[in-house]
Design a protein around this motif. Structure first.
Motif, mmCIF file in Angstrom:
data_model
loop_
_atom_site.group_PDB
_atom_site.id
_atom_site.type_symbol
_atom_site.label_atom_id
_atom_site.label_comp_id
_atom_site.label_asym_id
_atom_site.label_seq_id
_atom_site.Cartn_x
_atom_site.Cartn_y
_atom_site.Cartn_z
ATOM 1 N N ARG A 81 0.841 -1.211 0.000
ATOM 2 C CA ARG A 81 0.000 0.000 0.000
ATOM 3 C C ARG A 81 0.876 1.261 0.000
ATOM 4 N NH1 ARG A 81 -5.132 1.137 -1.249
ATOM 5 N NH2 ARG A 81 -5.392 2.674 0.385
ATOM 6 N N GLN A 134 -3.565 8.414 -4.996
ATOM 7 C CA GLN A 134 -4.565 7.774 -4.139
ATOM 8 C C GLN A 134 -5.825 8.634 -4.210
ATOM 9 O OE1 GLN A 134 -3.347 5.930 -0.654
ATOM 10 N NE2 GLN A 134 -5.242 6.253 0.468
ATOM 11 N N TYR A 183 -13.967 4.387 -10.255
ATOM 12 C CA TYR A 183 -12.979 4.498 -9.178
ATOM 13 C C TYR A 183 -13.649 4.950 -7.900
ATOM 14 C CZ TYR A 183 -9.420 3.699 -12.646
ATOM 15 O OH TYR A 183 -8.645 3.120 -13.625
ATOM 16 N N GLN A 185 -8.763 4.046 -3.394
ATOM 17 C CA GLN A 185 -8.048 3.231 -4.371
ATOM 18 C C GLN A 185 -6.796 3.947 -4.857
ATOM 19 O OE1 GLN A 185 -11.233 2.547 -7.189
ATOM 20 N NE2 GLN A 185 -11.341 0.408 -6.604
ATOM 21 N N GLN A 186 -5.758 3.161 -5.193
ATOM 22 C CA GLN A 186 -4.558 3.742 -5.779
ATOM 23 C C GLN A 186 -4.574 3.458 -7.271
ATOM 24 O OE1 GLN A 186 -1.227 2.264 -3.490
ATOM 25 N NE2 GLN A 186 -1.770 3.526 -1.735
ATOM 26 N N LEU A 228 -5.937 0.595 -12.425
ATOM 27 C CA LEU A 228 -5.902 0.390 -10.984
ATOM 28 C C LEU A 228 -4.595 -0.289 -10.573
ATOM 29 C CD1 LEU A 228 -7.844 0.584 -8.478
ATOM 30 C CD2 LEU A 228 -8.376 -1.801 -8.924
ATOM 31 N N ARG A 231 -2.946 -3.079 -8.612
ATOM 32 C CA ARG A 231 -3.529 -4.348 -8.155
ATOM 33 C C ARG A 231 -2.559 -5.216 -7.345
ATOM 34 N NH1 ARG A 231 -5.691 -3.725 -13.407
ATOM 35 N NH2 ARG A 231 -7.958 -3.552 -13.341
ATOM 36 N N TRP A 259 -12.654 -5.992 -5.473
ATOM 37 C CA TRP A 259 -11.484 -5.237 -5.059
ATOM 38 C C TRP A 259 -10.453 -5.177 -6.191
ATOM 39 C CZ3 TRP A 259 -7.699 -7.231 -0.725
ATOM 40 C CH2 TRP A 259 -6.746 -6.217 -0.447
#
Lengths: 361, 254
Positions: free
Chosen positions: A23, A35, A92, A96-97, A112, A114, B100
């Motif tokens: 992260r 982010q 989005y 989320q990054q 995205l 992942r 996700w």
């Protein structure tokens, strides 16, 4: 014993740290990352295509904080258009990054990030394997990793040689795979020799028969133009190599199970005759072969799901959809099935020869 | 002559030759499963809920793999119950992970295939990706459940009075024996299919960072991981179902 337990928990904790760290690993990436801090839907429209499929298209304003690069910490804005079906796009959400590209004209959202989710699930699998199945489970994972590395080396080699001798390369690779996997699962034993001989001859026979069938029927009903991700290798050798590798694991599985059963039988009844051992092997094999072929069928054909749905919604017939998405997967399953079935008598034969000592003349 | 027809004729021939009646049943189960898979795709294309279709047809397919051509009821019923249990547990995990990861539908690498197709078809592709994950792991779950149940059934025949606790642990040991080869079946099964994709990645010199976040690759990797997890979970759950069942039967007999 106690030390071993600490070691295990240490490993599990280390894995968790690695997953959480993804992260915060944005500085490791060359490509700019943001982010998402806020999103706002700007407008929505209902769409209808030429096949009367209704969908909803939305545009959202995405605000995000840059996580790396010289502008790290700055907040940027970007627009994203997504559909309700999300076949090639996505909505989005906050937190989320996202990979972006920074140009003079503004910020574009790319894709995205992942790595956290895939490493997280990988971690979960490894942890469950370790906790439930201990050492043999770990060994099974090691053999998967070893094969994966070998697989990658073979592809590198193939590109270096510009795909000349593509099928030979993957034939040799299949032999190496079989040797390494069986060495790790069975050790250097007589059982391993039996499984190795049976796997190689069973797979070889099935591939030979299938190549012959393909040539004789001029591969009618197989649509090689539907092979995905074709680069420099022609579709037909690619299909054959994929089938060879795809069936290999199942064939080994089949042969290993039969050999394990026959080895136990031979230990229980040391005087058992070669013919009786052969019959027993067939008996074991015929109960496993059905489920095993189904395993491969579902792996090979289920992958066609999204494309098949898309083709059907685009007004294509069942027949065309089958040809374009499932015919090759089905052919792979049938060829692998032939290999799995042929392995039953072959394993039983080799086991009955090698486990029963020949009477001396 | 159509290649698929000749290949399936060849498969039927060797199956009957090697397996007799059981071989013919296995051939039938293969085609019934394919029929179910095709039906699932048709139903989803007709806008039935992908999750419901995957669950209902998935349970039907588990039954087809486990019951067709097998005789021992203790093995098949235990395996079926355990497999359905694993399917439900996996589904609970798959739904959040697929949302996700957002690996639904197609990636940039699929551009050639998608040329000329309308993508705005009004079907939620995240749900389609969950259905795909469910269906592709079914076979592996069924096979592992059968293997563990068969091993325990054989053990029960040898030691009819074995305690349920020891039965459960014997199930885990059986699992340790089969896990190596089952992992390989899955590994090779999936990676055979990825061959073209991997050549593509190496050819175009994707970096590790790109690979770890690539939509198409991660979609495939998640399928493999779900299948591995399904197999691993099948082992204790099958052992548990068998132990509970034997315990219940003994209580009833006492």
């Amino acid at each position: 014993m106690r030390w071993k337990r600490y070691w295990q928990w240490g490993l599990l904790l280390l894995g968790l740290v690695v997953v959480v760290a993804t992260r915060y690993n944005a500085p490791l990436y060359q490509q700019p990352l943001i982010q998402v801090t806020a999103t706002q839907t700007l407008h929505q429209t209902t769409t209808q295509d030429e096949f009367h499929n209704r969908d909803r298209q939305s545009t959202q304003q995405v605000s995000g904080r840059l996580l790396n690069g010289s502008r790290r910490g700055q907040t940027v804005q970007a627009r994203n258009t997504y559909t309700a079906s999300s076949a090639l796009d996505q909505r989005y959400r906050k937190g989320q990054q996202v990979f972006v590209s920074l140009t003079n004209h503004g910020v574009q959202l790319k894709d995205l990030k992942r790595d956290t989710v895939v490493l997280g699930l990988l971690y979960l699998v490894v942890a469950v394997v370790l906790l439930l199945l201990r050492w043999p489970g770990l060994l099974a994972l090691v053999s998967v990793v070893a094969n994966f590395a070998l697989f990658f080396c073979a592809i590198e080699l193939d590109l270096m040689w510009h795909s000349t001798g593509f099928l030979t390369l993957f034939g040799v690779l299949a032999l190496l795979f079989t040797g390494i996997t069986l060495r790790l699962v069975l050790g250097r034993t007589r059982q391993m020799l039996v499984v190795f001989l049976a796997t190689v001859s069973g797979t070889g026979l099935a591939m030979g028969l299938s190549a012959l069938t393909l040539a004789l029927t001029q591969h009618q009903g197989l649509y090689f133009e539907s092979v995905a991700y074709v680069t420099q290798v022609a579709p037909q050798p690619l299909f054959l190599a994929a089938t060879l590798l795809g069936s290999l694991g199942a064939v080994m599985d089949q042969a290993t199970d039969i050999v394990a059963a026959l080895f136990t039988l031979k230990t229980d009844q040391p005087t058992i005759s070669a013919a009786a051992l052969f019959q027993a092997g067939r008996q074991v094999g015929r109960t496993i072969m059905g489920p095993l072929i189904n395993v491969l069928l579902l792996i090979f054909v289920a992958e066609a799901f999204p494309l098949a749905v898309l083709l059907l919604r685009n007004g294509n017939s069942w027949g065309y959809t089958f040809d374009m998405t499932m015919s090759l997967g089905l052919a792979q399953s049938l060829i692998s099935g032939i290999g799995i079935v042929l392995t039953v008598p072959l394993t039983s034969f080799f086991a009955s020869r090698l486990f029963v000592r020949q009477p001396k003349h | 002559m159509n290649t698929l027809l000749v290949l399936s004729g060849l498969l039927l021939f060797v199956m009957v030759l090697v397996g007799g009646r059981q071989g013919a049943a296995a051939f039938l189960s293969l085609w019934l499963n394919f029929g179910c898979l095709f039906l699932a795709i048709l139903l989803v294309a007709l806008q039935f809920s992908p999750l419901l279709v995957a669950l209902v047809l998935g349970i039907l397919m588990l039954a087809l793999i486990i019951f067709v051509g097998q005789d021992d009821l203790l093995v098949t019923q235990t395996a079926f119950f355990a497999a359905v249990l694993v399917l439900v547990v996996l589904l609970v995990l798959m739904v959040p992970v697929e949302y996700w990861a957002a690996v639904q539908g197609f990636g940039l690498e699929d551009s050639d295939t998608l040329e000329g197709l309308s993508l705005l078809v009004g079907i939620d592709f995240v749900k389609v990706s969950i259905a795909t994950a469910v269906l592709s792991t079914l076979g592996a779950i069924a096979e592992a459940a059968m293997a563990v149940a068969a091993g325990l059934s054989a053990l029960l025949r040898q030691h009819p009075a074995i305690s349920t606790r020891r039965l459960f642990h014997a199930g885990l040991t059986t699992g340790q024996r089969i896990i190596g080869t089952t992992f390989n079946t899955l590994f090779f099964g999936f990676f055979g299919g990825f061959l073209g994709l991997f050549i593509w990645f190496v050819n175009l010199q994707y970096t590790l960072g790109e690979l770890l976040n690539n939509k198409v690759l991660i979609a495939e990797v998640l399928l493999v991981l779900f299948a591995l997890l399904g197999v691993v979970l099948t082992v204790p759950l099958t052992a548990l179902v068998m132990a509970k069942r034997v315990g219940y039967q003994r209580k009833k007999a006492a």
